[in-house]
Write an enzyme that holds these catalytic residues in place. Structure first.
Site, short mmCIF file in Angstrom:
data_model
loop_
_atom_site.label_atom_id
_atom_site.label_comp_id
_atom_site.label_asym_id
_atom_site.label_seq_id
_atom_site.Cartn_x
_atom_site.Cartn_y
_atom_site.Cartn_z
CG ASP A 1 49.20 98.57 33.76
OD1 ASP A 1 50.11 98.84 33.22
OD2 ASP A 1 49.13 98.25 34.90
CB ILE B 1 47.33 91.28 28.41
CG1 ILE B 1 46.75 90.43 29.42
CG2 ILE B 1 46.44 92.24 27.82
CD1 ILE B 1 46.52 91.40 30.53
CB THR C 1 34.50 84.30 40.23
OG1 THR C 1 35.42 83.48 40.32
CG2 THR C 1 33.84 84.42 41.64
CE LYS D 1 50.84 96.33 37.48
NZ LYS D 1 50.25 96.39 36.08
CD GLU E 1 27.48 87.50 42.56
OE1 GLU E 1 27.89 88.31 42.93
OE2 GLU E 1 26.69 86.82 41.92
N GLY F 1 51.21 90.62 24.59
CA GLY F 1 50.94 91.82 25.55
C GLY F 1 52.14 92.69 25.31
CB THR G 1 55.27 94.86 37.93
OG1 THR G 1 54.21 94.17 37.04
CG2 THR G 1 56.38 94.26 38.56
N GLY H 1 38.14 87.99 32.32
CA GLY H 1 38.89 88.17 33.23
C GLY H 1 38.40 89.55 33.87
CB ALA H 2 36.41 90.53 36.57
P1 ATR Z 1 45.77 90.33 36.98
O1 ATR Z 1 46.26 91.49 38.14
O2 ATR Z 1 46.76 89.87 36.33
O3 ATR Z 1 44.49 90.68 36.30
P2 ATR Z 1 44.12 88.83 39.12
O4 ATR Z 1 43.73 90.38 39.79
O5 ATR Z 1 44.79 87.93 39.76
O6 ATR Z 1 45.46 89.12 37.86
O7 ATR Z 1 42.94 88.20 38.40
C1 ATR Z 1 43.20 87.14 37.62
C2 ATR Z 1 42.01 87.00 36.54
O8 ATR Z 1 42.25 85.45 35.85
C3 ATR Z 1 40.58 86.59 37.15
O9 ATR Z 1 39.79 87.07 36.35
C4 ATR Z 1 40.58 85.27 37.41
O10 ATR Z 1 39.21 84.76 37.48
P3 ATR Z 1 38.66 84.63 39.05
O11 ATR Z 1 38.26 85.95 39.33
O12 ATR Z 1 37.62 83.74 38.77
O13 ATR Z 1 39.57 84.18 39.75
C5 ATR Z 1 41.42 84.84 36.10
N1 ATR Z 1 41.69 83.47 36.19
C6 ATR Z 1 43.02 82.87 36.65
N2 ATR Z 1 43.13 81.65 36.56
C7 ATR Z 1 42.27 81.31 35.86
C8 ATR Z 1 41.63 80.02 35.64
N3 ATR Z 1 42.24 78.75 35.56
N4 ATR Z 1 40.26 79.74 34.86
C9 ATR Z 1 39.63 81.14 34.78
N5 ATR Z 1 39.91 82.10 34.98
C10 ATR Z 1 41.10 82.52 35.51
#
Ligand code: ATR
Length: 281
Positions: free
Chosen positions: A107, A227, A157, A71, A159, A248, A67, A131-132
C-alpha cells in the site's frame, strides 16, 4: 482464457469483498502476459481468518491480497513478515512459497507511485496527512521513505496520531522532527505551510459528510489526494481551484502492480491494468 490442471490460483481476502476491483485488473494483467493464472475474490469472515490463511497452504494457492478488515489479523498466521510489515503492522499481500507464507505491504508503495504521477519529486515536500488509521500508517511509511521534510498528522483523536509517531520513532530515528501530530481543528492554520494534502479517512464517502477543514484555504499550488474511490467534496474543491489532484484509484493500481510483481517476478502491465478499470488519468 483456457484453464487447465496447471492454472495457478491467486485471490483477495476481504469482508465484504464483492466491490473489489482487484480481480478485474489482476486478471487483465495475467491475460495480457499469457500467464496461466486466475485471481478470484474470497469473502472471509473475520472469525475465519486463521483457517483462510491455512487454506493457502492446503490448497496451494499461490498468493493473495488482503483487504479490510484482515490486514492486521493475518499477521500471526504467516511464516515471515517483510520489513515494511513489521513497521506498518498491516499486510496486504501474501506470497506462498511451497507452503511458506511471506507477508508484504504494498500500500505504501502504491501511494508513493500514484502520487508520483502528479508530483514526480516528493523529497523535501511538506505534507498534511489526515487520519491516523491503517491506511495512514502505510502512507506515512511511504512519505518517510521518500524523504519528505514535514508531515502534519491530523486526527480527530490526537492521541492516536501521537501513538503512531511514538511507534515510528522506534524504526525511524529523529522522526519526531518530521511528524507533527495535530487535531482536525488545527488544520486551517497549517494548510498554507504544506505542498501536499492527503485524506486517509472515510470522511467524504457520503456527499453530506462535513468538510475536514475549511476548503476555502486550498490553493492552486496544493496537490490533493483523497484515497476514497470517488470525487469527494475535497477533490471537487481541488478541481475547481485548479490543483493537481487524484482519488484512490492510482494507489489501488500501483499497490496491485507491486503485488503482481512480488508473485510473478514479472513487470506489471500498468496501462493494461488501468484500462481494464476504464481509468484514464
Ligand atoms: P483505515 O484502515 O481505512 O485507515 P481505520 O484504521 O479505522 O481505517 O482509521 C480510520 C481513520 O479515519 C482514523 O484516523 C479515524 O479517526 P479516529 O482515530 O479519531 O477514529 C478517521 N475517521 C473515521 N471517521 C471519522 C470521522 N467521522 N471524523 C473524523 N475522523 C474520522
Amino acid at each position: 482464457m483456457i484453464l487447465d490442471g496447471q492454472t495457478k490460483v491467486y485471490g483477495i481476502f476481504g469482508y465484504p469483498v464483492k466491490h473489489s476491483k482487484s480481480p478485474t485488473f489482476q486478471t487483465a494483467a495475467f491475460q495480457h502476459l499469457g500467464i496461466n493464472a486466475v485471481y478470484v475474490p474470497f469473502e472471509v469472515n473475520p472469525e475465519s481468518i486463521s483457517q483462510a490463511v491455512e487454506s493457502l497452504r492446503v490448497l496451494k494457492i499461490s498468493g493473495v491480497n488482503v483487504t479490510i478488515p484482515h490486514k492486521e489479523s493475518v499477521i500471526p498466521y504467516v511464516n515471515e513478515l517483510s520489513d515494511e510489515v513489521k513497521v506498518i503492522k498491516a499486510a496486504n499481500t501474501i506470497k506462498n512459497v511451497d507452503g511458506y507464507l511471506i507477508a508484504y505491504n504494498t500500500d505504501w508503495y502504491g501511494f508513493v507511485e500514484g502520487l508520483k504521477e502528479l508530483e514526480p519529486t516528493i523529497e523535501g515536500k511538506k505534507v498534511l496527512v489526515i487520519g491516523a488509521g491503517g491506511s495512514s500508517r502505510a502512507i506515512i511509511y511511504g512519505l518517510l521513505k521518500e524523504g519528505v521534510d514535514k508531515i502534519y498528522l491530523a486526527n480527530r483523536t490526537v492521541e492516536r496520531a501521537k501513538k503512531l509517531l511514538n511507534e515510528y520513532l522506534q524504526h525511524f530515528k529523529v522522526v519526531d522532527k518530521i511528524i507533527h501530530p495535530i487535531s482536525l481543528t488545527d488544520i486551517n492554520e497549517i494548510v498554507k505551510e504544506v505542498d501536499i494534502i492527503v485524506n486517509t479517512t472515510s470522511v467524504g464517502l457520503n456527499d453530506e459528510d462535513f468538510p475536514l477543514f475549511n476548503y476555502d484555504f486550498i490553493e492552486q499550488r496544493h496537490t490533493v489526494v483523497d484515497i476514497i474511490y470517488k470525487e469527494t467534496k475535497l477533490l471537487k474543491v481541488a478541481k475547481e481551484k485548479g490543483c493537481k489532484y487524484q482519488n484512490g484509484y492510482p494507489m489501488l493500481i500501483h499497490q496491485g502492480a507491486k503485488s503482481f510483481e512480488i508473485w510473478t517476478g514479472q513487470k506489471a502491465p500498468i496501462d493494461v491494468m488501468k484500462k481494464s478499470l476504464n481509468l484514464h488519468y
